[in-house]
Design a protein around this motif. Structure first.
Motif, PDB file in Angstrom:
ATOM      1  N   VAL B  68      13.794  14.245  10.458  1.00 34.61           N
ATOM      2  CA  VAL B  68      12.453  14.638  10.242  1.00 34.61           C
ATOM      3  C   VAL B  68      11.476  13.291  10.546  1.00 34.61           C
ATOM      4  N   LEU B  69      12.004  12.394  10.501  1.00 36.53           N
ATOM      5  CA  LEU B  69      11.333  10.984  11.028  1.00 36.53           C
ATOM      6  C   LEU B  69      11.308  10.780  12.465  1.00 36.53           C
ATOM      7  N   ARG B 166      19.845   4.903   6.506  1.00 34.01           N
ATOM      8  CA  ARG B 166      18.947   3.663   5.929  1.00 34.01           C
ATOM      9  C   ARG B 166      18.186   3.996   4.763  1.00 34.01           C
ATOM     10  N   HIS B 167      18.568   3.425   3.616  1.00 33.07           N
ATOM     11  CA  HIS B 167      18.055   4.055   2.323  1.00 33.07           C
ATOM     12  C   HIS B 167      16.655   3.745   2.241  1.00 33.07           C
ATOM     13  N   ASP B 168      16.219   2.588   2.963  1.00 33.25           N
ATOM     14  CA  ASP B 168      14.866   2.111   2.725  1.00 33.25           C
ATOM     15  C   ASP B 168      13.961   3.235   3.626  1.00 33.25           C
ATOM     16  N   LEU B 171      13.890   9.470   3.732  1.00 37.70           N
ATOM     17  CA  LEU B 171      12.904  10.056   2.739  1.00 37.70           C
ATOM     18  C   LEU B 171      13.622  10.814   1.339  1.00 37.70           C
ATOM     19  N   ASP B 172      14.865  10.982   1.634  1.00 41.66           N
ATOM     20  CA  ASP B 172      15.574  11.682   0.676  1.00 41.66           C
ATOM     21  C   ASP B 172      15.281  13.015   0.652  1.00 41.66           C
ATOM     22  N   CYS B 173      15.042  13.620   1.865  1.00 39.21           N
ATOM     23  CA  CYS B 173      14.722  15.190   1.937  1.00 39.21           C
ATOM     24  C   CYS B 173      15.710  16.078   1.084  1.00 39.21           C
ATOM     25  N   ARG B 175      16.466  19.047   1.363  1.00 39.10           N
ATOM     26  CA  ARG B 175      17.259  19.557   2.484  1.00 39.10           C
ATOM     27  C   ARG B 175      17.190  18.615   3.657  1.00 39.10           C
TER      28      ARG B 175
END
Ligand code: SF4
Ligand code: SF4
Ligand code: SF4
Ligand code: SF4
Ligand code: SF4
Lengths: 342, 193
Positions: B68-69, B166-168, B171-173, B175
């Motif tokens: 989504v990014l 990349r966990h930084d 966005l931890d969507c 879904r």
């Protein structure tokens, strides 16, 4: 003996279990080992080593940022619990809208724009459903807390989550500028949509992993606005909801939100929901037209659909015209909890 | 506090108590198998671009296109300690392209020129082919298209490059759009131990 519960005696009664829940939630978890990525090692024996490369070569570090710290997750849950408490206190004891709007804005900024809307209690419904049917799927502690806390709050105070905490509700709440009344029967009929949506979402969530989809997240109309990015058509749908929301109060909340369906079911049995009472208010019916959500019937707030926004209080002559001091004696006479008088 | 309860109140208390007990039970049930983190990650052994034995397959670029990014949260990562530091890295050079005057292929694999090549260690001034090279991926340029990952695999590569979230930036969507699109089911959140 009249039921004379002051804030001092009421708050501990409800804060106790709430705090206990939070403590239990996090006390049990402890510092569980975080598993950030699947370790992946290829047995390579032909790769040169620092010794064979020589000249004091040092193998560079592989950059690998960690997921969001657990402390932040705990902070999110504590903030959520605190916001729920404050919303309940403002809506049910202080009975005034001003600070509720401030809380709404703060939560919109934090849970919406800063945390970018994920994971939220609404979407977590799906994770919980999957965890119940799929033994290989688990949800982390903080998502369990996100899911449960607003429901517990609903059992005590009604939909205080919708009042000032939920970012999706907040962004719509702040858009209600020129609300028109929706015919009651249409309103009621559309209200069933959220149950259908909930059912659909649960169905897709519990499908086998390969076909599974989280439709609530997929079609969340507002999360793209929080992130300033996303599929163009969804951003437009989100914008459309906001524009419609100028005239029709909180359309997503009233008719579509699947978590709102759960909240309204739980708030049916709320211990002390948002109320419009003859003893604290005037019982003149002026509020009826002030509610943009059609949540006042026969001069009483309907606990399952009231978002505890406090607009009715603002329209109430008692709250509007008189100073709190002149209200308190009347309230005490009638045996209602008085304002917290320091 | 002495007061009489109406039937309605009693029923309300009972319903509330039942609902609370139900929520408590649900919480307990979920709690028992809860996991600690909830971050999306790529199982490199499943990803078609890095999976051993998946030879002659087409590159999968969904990690770069589905996120989504605008710039995907996925990056290629070179695990230096298993990198061969080859003179002609198949993930860096397009080895099928024409050979230039310096004896090296003229085209690169990375469409974004995100990989830097640098001679390391003891440097032979006369024969560059005698040197080791570090291939470092520029975080700010890579979009996780996976082309280099696919090339850094047998027969030519050692499989030291893989895709990672990349966990930084992720966005931890709840879904993840990539997880939904991944044909190999390689994108998931680690299960409880
Ligand atoms: S109805 Fe749903 S979207 Fe609206 S405020 Fe409540 S939980 Fe949020
Ligand atoms: S009754 Fe209507 S106006 Fe009053 S708090 Fe509830 S939703 Fe708001
Ligand atoms: S979508 Fe799946 S298979 Fe494709 S590159 Fe990403 S992880 Fe690999
Ligand atoms: S994944 Fe794609 S963009 Fe990233 S370094 Fe490899 S080839 Fe370049
Ligand atoms: S969770 Fe969202 S931001 Fe992260 S990789 Fe998936 S789609 Fe991209």
């Amino acid at each position: 003996m009249p039921r004379c519960a002051s804030l001092g005696t009421v708050l501990p009664r409800v804060a106790g279990p709430g705090l206990l829940l939070v403590l239990v939630l996090f006390g049990v978890s402890g510092p569980a080992a975080a598993q950030e990525h699947v370790e992946y090692e290829r047995p390579v024996d032909v790769a040169p080593t620092e010794d064979t490369i020589g000249e004091g070569y040092v193998t560079p570090e592989v950059q690998r940022p960690r997921p969001r710290a657990a402390a932040w997750q705990i902070a999110d849950v504590v903030l959520l619990a605190a916001a729920l408490g404050v919303a309940a206190w403002l809506a049910i004891w202080r009975r005034q809208r001003g600070w509720l709007v401030a809380l709404t804005t703060a939560c919109l900024l934090y849970f919406g724009f800063y945390r970018e809307g994920c994971v939220c209690p609404i979407g977590s419904t799906q994770n919980v459903a999957v965890a119940l049917v799929d033994h290989t799927y688990a949800v982390p502690h903080y998502v369990i807390a996100l899911f449960v806390l607003p429901l517990v709050a609903a059992l005590f105070f009604g939909r205080v989550f919708c009042a000032g905490v939920c970012p999706l509700g907040a962004i719509q709440e702040l858009m209600v500028l020129k609300p028109v009344e929706v015919p009651r029967r249409l309103d009621k009929a559309l209200g069933w949509l959220k149950w259908i949506y909930l059912g659909t979402a649960l169905y897709y969530a519990v499908l086998p992993a390969i076909e599974r989809d989280f439709v609530i997240c997929r079609f969340d109309p507002f999360v793209g606005l929080f992130r300033f990015t996303g599929a163009a058509w969804l951003l437009m749908v989100g914008g459309a909801f906001l524009v419609v929301g100028i005239f029709v109060g909180r359309p997503y909340c009233r008719w579509l939100c699947p978590y709102g369906a759960l909240l309204s079911a739980f708030s049916r049995y709320a211990w002390r929901p948002f109320s419009i009472t003859p003893s604290r208010e005037l019982d003149c019916g002026l509020c009826q037209s002030a509610c943009p959500y059609g949540a006042i019937e026969e001069r009483r707030a309907v606990r399952t659909s009231c978002f505890a926004c406090g607009r009715c209080y603002r329209s109430c002559p008692v709250h509007h015209a008189e100073t709190p001091e002149s209200v308190v004696p009347a309230a005490e006479l009638a045996g209602r909890p008085p304002e917290a008088a320091p | 506090m002495s007061k009489t309860h109406t039937r309605r109140e009693v029923l309300g208390h009972a319903a509330r108590g039942t609902a609370l007990a139900g929520l408590g039970g649900l919480t307990g049930l979920l709690w028992l198998k809860a996991n600690a983190t909830f971050a999306w990650s790529i199982n490199a052994q499943r990803c078609i671009n890095s999976r051993l034995g998946a030879v002659g397959v087409d590159v999968c670029e969904r990690c770069s296109t589905e996120c989504v990014l605008a710039l995907s949260a996925v990056r290629a990562v070179n695990e230096f300690k298993s990198c061969g530091r080859c003179y002609v890295c198949p993930a860096y050079f397009k080895i099928t392209s024409a050979v230039g005057p310096d004896g090296l292929p003229t085209e690169k694999v990375c469409p974004r020129d995100a990989i830097k090549r640098e001679a390391i260690g003891w440097i032979d001034p006369d024969d560059p082919a005698n040197n080791f090279y570090d291939y470092t991926i520029d975080e700010t340029l890579c979009n996780g298209c996976g082309r280099c990952v696919l090339e850094c695999k047998e027969p030519a590569g050692l499989g030291s490059i893989r895709l990672e979230v990349r966990h930084d930036t992720c966005l931890d969507c709840n879904r993840c759009a990539i997880a939904q699109a991944c044909p190999e089911d390689a994108f998931d959140r680690p299960e409880p131990a």
